[in-house]
Design a protein around this motif. Sequence first.
Motif, mmCIF file in Angstrom:
data_model
loop_
_atom_site.group_PDB
_atom_site.id
_atom_site.type_symbol
_atom_site.label_atom_id
_atom_site.label_comp_id
_atom_site.label_asym_id
_atom_site.label_seq_id
_atom_site.Cartn_x
_atom_site.Cartn_y
_atom_site.Cartn_z
ATOM 1 N N THR A 162 0.846 -1.198 0.000
ATOM 2 C CA THR A 162 0.000 0.000 0.000
ATOM 3 C C THR A 162 0.883 1.250 0.000
ATOM 4 O OG1 THR A 162 -1.365 -1.320 1.458
ATOM 5 C CG2 THR A 162 -2.047 0.959 1.119
ATOM 6 N N TYR A 163 2.011 1.160 0.699
ATOM 7 C CA TYR A 163 2.972 2.259 0.704
ATOM 8 C C TYR A 163 4.256 1.791 0.039
ATOM 9 C CZ TYR A 163 -0.130 4.315 4.140
ATOM 10 O OH TYR A 163 -1.226 4.832 4.767
ATOM 11 N N PRO A 179 5.202 9.172 4.014
ATOM 12 C CA PRO A 179 4.660 7.939 3.423
ATOM 13 C C PRO A 179 4.289 8.129 1.953
ATOM 14 C CG PRO A 179 3.128 8.902 5.010
ATOM 15 C CD PRO A 179 4.387 9.683 5.110
ATOM 16 N N TYR A 181 1.779 7.122 -0.295
ATOM 17 C CA TYR A 181 0.474 6.477 -0.482
ATOM 18 C C TYR A 181 0.112 6.588 -1.954
ATOM 19 C CZ TYR A 181 -4.213 4.882 0.356
ATOM 20 O OH TYR A 181 -5.367 4.147 0.305
ATOM 21 N N TRP A 182 0.694 5.705 -2.727
ATOM 22 C CA TRP A 182 0.610 5.862 -4.180
ATOM 23 C C TRP A 182 -0.749 5.474 -4.744
ATOM 24 C CZ3 TRP A 182 1.078 1.600 -7.932
ATOM 25 C CH2 TRP A 182 0.984 0.351 -7.332
ATOM 26 N N ASN A 184 -3.601 6.599 -3.817
ATOM 27 C CA ASN A 184 -4.559 7.643 -3.490
ATOM 28 C C ASN A 184 -5.669 7.775 -4.522
ATOM 29 O OD1 ASN A 184 -5.000 9.362 -1.443
ATOM 30 N ND2 ASN A 184 -3.088 10.493 -1.736
#
Length: 837
Positions: A162-163, A179, A181-182, A184
Amino acid sequence: EIAKLPKETLALWEKYGADESDDKESFQKSFIRHVTTTLARSIYNIDNFSAYQATAHSVRDRLIKRWNETQQTHTEVDSKRVYYLSLEFLLGRSLDNALLNLGLKDNYGGGIKELGFTMEDVLEQEVDAALGNGGLGRLAACYMDSLATMDYPAWGYGLRYTYGIFQQRLKDGYQIEFPDYWLNFDNPWELPRLDVVVDVQFCGSVNRYTDEEGHERYAWEGGDTLQAIAYDVPIPGYGTKNCINIRLWSSKPKRQFDLTRFNEGQYEQAVYEQMQAENITAVLYPNDNHMVGKELRLKQQYFWVAASLFDIVRRFKKSEKPWSNFPLQVIMDKIHTHPTLAIVELQRILVDLEGIGWDEAWAIVTQTFAFTNHTILPEAMERWPVPMIQYLLPRHMQIIFDINLFFLQKVEKAIPNNRDLLAKLSIIEESTPQFVRMAHLAIVGSHRVNGVAALHSELIKQTIFKDFIQFYGESKFENKTNGITPRRWLHQANPKLSELITETLGSKNWLKNLDLLKGLKSHVNNKDFRKRWVAAKLSNKVRLADYIQKATGVTVNSNALFDVQVKRIHEYKRQFMNILGVIHRYNTLKKMTSEERACVVHRVVIFGGKAAPGYYIAKLVIKLINSVAEVVNNDNSIEDSLKVVFIPDYNVSVAEIIIPASDISQHISTAGTEASGTSNMKFVLNGGLILGTVDGANIEICEEIGDDNIFMFGNLAHQVDDLRHAHRYRSVPVDPSLQAVINDIESGQFGDSRIFAPLINTLTHGKDYYLISDDFQSYLDTQKLVDESYKDQEGWTTKSIMCSAHMGKFSSDRAIQEYADQIWEIKPVPVMTKKHI
Ligand code: H53
């Protein structure tokens, strides 16, 4: 089965099947359709980001079509497949790559312009898929590109973090982490396969029982069960219909909610457990070349190999072939020791679940796996405490003990009465607690082992795996020098140079056969060609200068020599030596008269790279670089003859801007520490020269391009042990030029010197493990040579052209061809195009 369908049904599929053509009008239609339906927007509220999304979805439609046809072909042909198991796939952006590989760029570029956008703006919107740390992860991405381009039936298996790798920002010159958070926004480059779900078990206990035929068997029971969900990432080949798959697993709890707990009022506990399950694939460990023994990391590794093996075995079983055929259908390359548990898992599946005898199972397992080693750094060697494995994977621990027992029995038989050798080869390290040596398990459980550059493959035989040679001989060990994909690292990243090469060679064939670059040699004296070569470099430097301005606020002159070191920050890579050299240069410049300075080559020294968040010394190196930059860049007395920049958040897309713009790049690891390096290849392919030590792939690059076109220096790998020994026991004096630089730092020239004391200590009290003192003088001398050579601009241009022309060997296509022919034994399977069914 299709044959059984009524004719009318087939006719409907024929008529309405997705006909995603590649021309401009079809693209525009599909773009507008995605804006209005997928994004629910209109012409009145569409910005660059929406335009990116709509373009990406249009391309995705076309990718999926090819991906489907590829999977169908592979199922029908059912030949041997390679499974590339890597915990990291550092893909970067996908849109431009897909447009180029599918040959859509021109049509779509024109199409999007007419719709009111520019392709450059649209491409800029995409966030990187940064599911990797550095060289290892990017190599996996390059190899997938080559496997697809060369029509190989291949799958990648990894984790859908997730990260991804953290985002790096700078505050007061220090790295701080944010972080990544790709996910999104929606990710058009993955296909969620919510129907592909695998149960993965942890903990529990092992029970012995006797089966109906009287055989003693083991059952792993109880514990926790999580689920792995598949997300498929299509990887299109260049100039082929082949589009392969990387399957990334995401974790989730098996039950959405523990209803009993919920009803008992333990709502938080129920949610907590759900979060625990999701945690497994939450984050990529941000360490490169360094093992951290966290339980969660071990869980990630098992979760990933268990789900992947289940999938692979399920696919094999569909063919209803006997188990003895498994190695003829399946080859798995273990990328470093991270997937080593797959050996144990496959043995468990065969023995416990399929009821195959131990020896027969073990023969299948060892034939199925190959092991690629990517480092010899001791801190990167994976060892897991036996009690940790025993707790999480009780049955696996038993199997590891058995594998070790049978292996040591064989050693004892072949080389009797050598207890010392047995202890050295053992998979179990007899410490308190005991540890499992994953590299040993990987060697014992694989039929082939290879390193990633000639020197590295020799060194593993002489150092970390030396004792295994006594037992296996040399034939199990070989070399496969790394490679990079010219599609992304020249064609995509450096369009001007790519165009010039294509025009000069008369076709784009070099993109699939990089050896053709040799053809550039006969143009080296052609004035017009040289002029355009230089112009391409300059325009890339202008592009980078703009980026530097935006990212750091520092103005640099594009006519200066651009000197680049971008890679993970690590002591062995010696960014520290680079910045110490910069201080030496700065203080030399300060002592010069204006007239003297007028004759020196102006330099822009560019750094970039992330330090692992817990790596204190590496983070201090970043701080020192920024402190030096602050002083140098604001010192008018040196009249722009030197600038220093640290570009924050180095990643694949930033690399695509930096690499084509470099005049010289530094690959200056202590000899014997960098297994291969791959950015060295990217720089040289783009006509950048390198300044490097006699290490990793630098050596083979030098062999190919000739030592006139490369600046090599420093001690050699075989001298390292003695030098370290001398530091440790005889306290050698620090090199005088280095001492002068240390004094400058300690005098407070670059701010409070106490901050840098721990860093300086690594040179003085810390025994200089990476031998900066020993290499410093030859480093400075070679830097002088670089300056002198750069003054001769014509000579430099010739070197630059000769560099690119000789880089054919370093295409990842060559590397993949060697793996395919010599280790994996797989053959290309060209995709059969079908109409919609
Ligand atoms: O792998 C690259 C090599 C490079 C080596 C790197 C690497 C990692 O990035 C992480 C872990 C590891 O064991 C090795 O450092 O020299 O080029 C690809 O082989």
